[in-house]
Write a protein that holds these residues in place. Sequence first.
Motif, mmCIF file in Angstrom:
data_model
loop_
_atom_site.group_PDB
_atom_site.id
_atom_site.type_symbol
_atom_site.label_atom_id
_atom_site.label_comp_id
_atom_site.label_asym_id
_atom_site.label_seq_id
_atom_site.Cartn_x
_atom_site.Cartn_y
_atom_site.Cartn_z
ATOM 1 N N LEU A 1 -5.731 -1.531 -1.968
ATOM 2 C CA LEU A 1 -7.055 -2.155 -2.025
ATOM 3 C C LEU A 1 -7.730 -1.901 -3.376
ATOM 4 O O LEU A 1 -8.482 -2.755 -3.866
ATOM 5 N N ALA A 2 -7.453 -0.762 -3.987
ATOM 6 C CA ALA A 2 -7.965 -0.518 -5.344
ATOM 7 C C ALA A 2 -7.358 -1.549 -6.302
ATOM 8 O O ALA A 2 -8.042 -2.070 -7.195
ATOM 9 N N SER B 1 4.595 2.819 3.617
ATOM 10 C CA SER B 1 3.858 1.815 4.369
ATOM 11 C C SER B 1 3.989 0.477 3.678
ATOM 12 O O SER B 1 4.513 0.362 2.573
ATOM 13 N N ASN C 1 0.822 -1.212 0.000
ATOM 14 C CA ASN C 1 0.000 0.000 0.000
ATOM 15 C C ASN C 1 0.858 1.265 0.000
ATOM 16 O O ASN C 1 0.413 2.325 0.431
ATOM 17 N N THR C 2 2.042 1.155 -0.517
ATOM 18 C CA THR C 2 3.040 2.225 -0.469
ATOM 19 C C THR C 2 2.509 3.582 -0.934
ATOM 20 O O THR C 2 2.851 4.612 -0.364
ATOM 21 N N ARG C 3 1.697 3.562 -1.973
ATOM 22 C CA ARG C 3 1.152 4.817 -2.512
ATOM 23 C C ARG C 3 -0.380 4.860 -2.389
ATOM 24 O O ARG C 3 -1.056 5.564 -3.129
ATOM 25 N N GLY C 4 -0.879 4.066 -1.441
ATOM 26 C CA GLY C 4 -2.305 4.135 -1.113
ATOM 27 C C GLY C 4 -3.229 3.383 -2.046
ATOM 28 O O GLY C 4 -4.454 3.509 -1.952
ATOM 29 N N LEU C 5 -2.659 2.593 -2.974
ATOM 30 C CA LEU C 5 -3.494 1.963 -4.001
ATOM 31 C C LEU C 5 -3.730 0.479 -3.787
ATOM 32 O O LEU C 5 -4.306 -0.204 -4.645
#
Lengths: 318, 318
Positions: free
Chosen positions: B223-224, B254, B217-221
């Motif tokens: 789960l998308a 993260s 999930n390093t760049r928040g993506l």
Amino acid sequence: MSATVFDRTHYDPLIVQEVAPRDGLQIEPTWVDTPDKIALIDALSTCGFTRIEAGSFVSPKAIPALRDGEAVFQQIARPAGVIYVALVPNLKGAERALAARADELNLVMSASQTHNRANMRMSCESSLAAFDGIVRHVKGAQVRLNATVATAFGCPFEGRIDEDRVLGIVDTYREMGIAGITLADTTGMANPRQVARLVARVLERVPAADLTLHFHNTRGLGLANVLAAYEAGARRFDAALGGLGGCPFAPGASGNICTEDLVNLCDEMGIPTGIDLPKLLALSRGLPALLGHDVPGQLAKAGRNGDLHPVPDYVLQI
Amino acid sequence: MSATVFDRTHYDPLIVQEVAPRDGLQIEPTWVDTPDKIALIDALSTCGFTRIEAGSFVSPKAIPALRDGEAVFQQIARPAGVIYVALVPNLKGAERALAARADELNLVMSASQTHNRANMRMSCESSLAAFDGIVRHVKGAQVRLNATVATAFGCPFEGRIDEDRVLGIVDTYREMGIAGITLADTTGMANPRQVARLVARVLERVPAADLTLHFHNTRGLGLANVLAAYEAGARRFDAALGGLGGCPFAPGASGNICTEDLVNLCDEMGIPTGIDLPKLLALSRGLPALLGHDVPGQLAKAGRNGDLHPVPDYVLQI
């Protein structure tokens, strides 16, 4: 098989409305000086946004962090093509926002009675009566109107919110003459399936150009919800620099979806946003110094995909 | 219009492979005692997982945090229906894993030469030769084989990774007789469009039952990307309790997608996982005490949607 959001050859532009100056700063415990607020908004105005929620005109007792709304609106630069939105809770707020030359007023009511009482300190009926007064007051003025359905996807006190109740509120807003509609997932309870379904139903009554989705990343689903809403036809999204924001009734949780994380998603997928990501990242990286704490956004820490890392020395000897 | 992942009436089960005991703990600076590792794995085994990556058999000098792999594998409970996977980098690791009765060996090579040299300290050619030796060695043994294509969606040193190179590695793995394939987004560079495309191409050569997606999930993506892969037909996903993990070559970022955040997404959408979310949440909430720091997972902080908040007193007077 029809193309989904994951495999289109053409992507419509996605409009990002930056809300950090309002929804982000409103819960910050540290006072941000008026010139710093103005500098932040003016810097955001050069990043390519067409819409910025720049402040609110609520009681300074209720939200002291934004008590300088007048000064902010009067002193920010006003480049052509950027709409500066002000949140207003009541007629008095609307009068102040008009005097400060806000381009658009954003009215807010929760779909949940309990949340509206907790947040706005009035019943939904009182909120709607106030909206009616505001609509009458601004008639003829050069100002746009938007109204938000807060807790549209769930309430931290009441739980599930009936879809038909949300649709009924949307209808009421539109019947009042309020063009812009925002569906807000105020405490991050939405899931992509629910989002796709509700957005599809709302788009039967509201044109996509008038609809904004406001997601929080409280449970990590913010960007997945954006894709679900986009797939269903939504094209405008609120987001906050650094992922600032949150809800006083959901302590410990992270805030609004993060603007630079959203723009990075769009850049990587080929969805046009018109926003300058490197500029935005530089701004986001200034937030910890401005606010005195780390912020939830991920891209500012990880960097863009293209920001390559130096190869370790030992690798060259293998 | 065909149904998308956002609006199906039926959802196939999504299999979650828990990787915190391996991919999570391997970069923790604090030593976790062997009994604590065993207790964590045994507790995870009661949550409904069918697959747990429980440790690795790499050089204790390279990854001291997991130097007790033998003791862990020998002492954990072995309930029926749970496959315990061990990461192995070479023949020696495979021998140790077999002796410790691992159910499955997971071999890892990066699609990026530079990343493989940095991470495994050898060229891709040397990795493949080692894999070949492992496959020969385990022939006839009661052990499953999986091989991971690390940096399959991007490399922090080299940037973009050619899709055909990834497909070629997948083909090589399968020709060697390795049934299980993992596509790993080692440093969180994947985007949903890229994921959907690559997964669709890989599923032309690998049955869904043999394919695992490993997202960070390093760049928040993260789960998308799961939803994009699921839409393309993938059904098995790695995730780490608390969102532990990360990559030493992407500092500050993260880690793995967070198991409880993923299970919550599935629960809310109606995608069956078979995992007991309240139990999992209780485990996740113990991680800060075990590891001495906060962890990235969001659900443990925010709670589930159904965990309602008490109504403030003043609301009752409105």
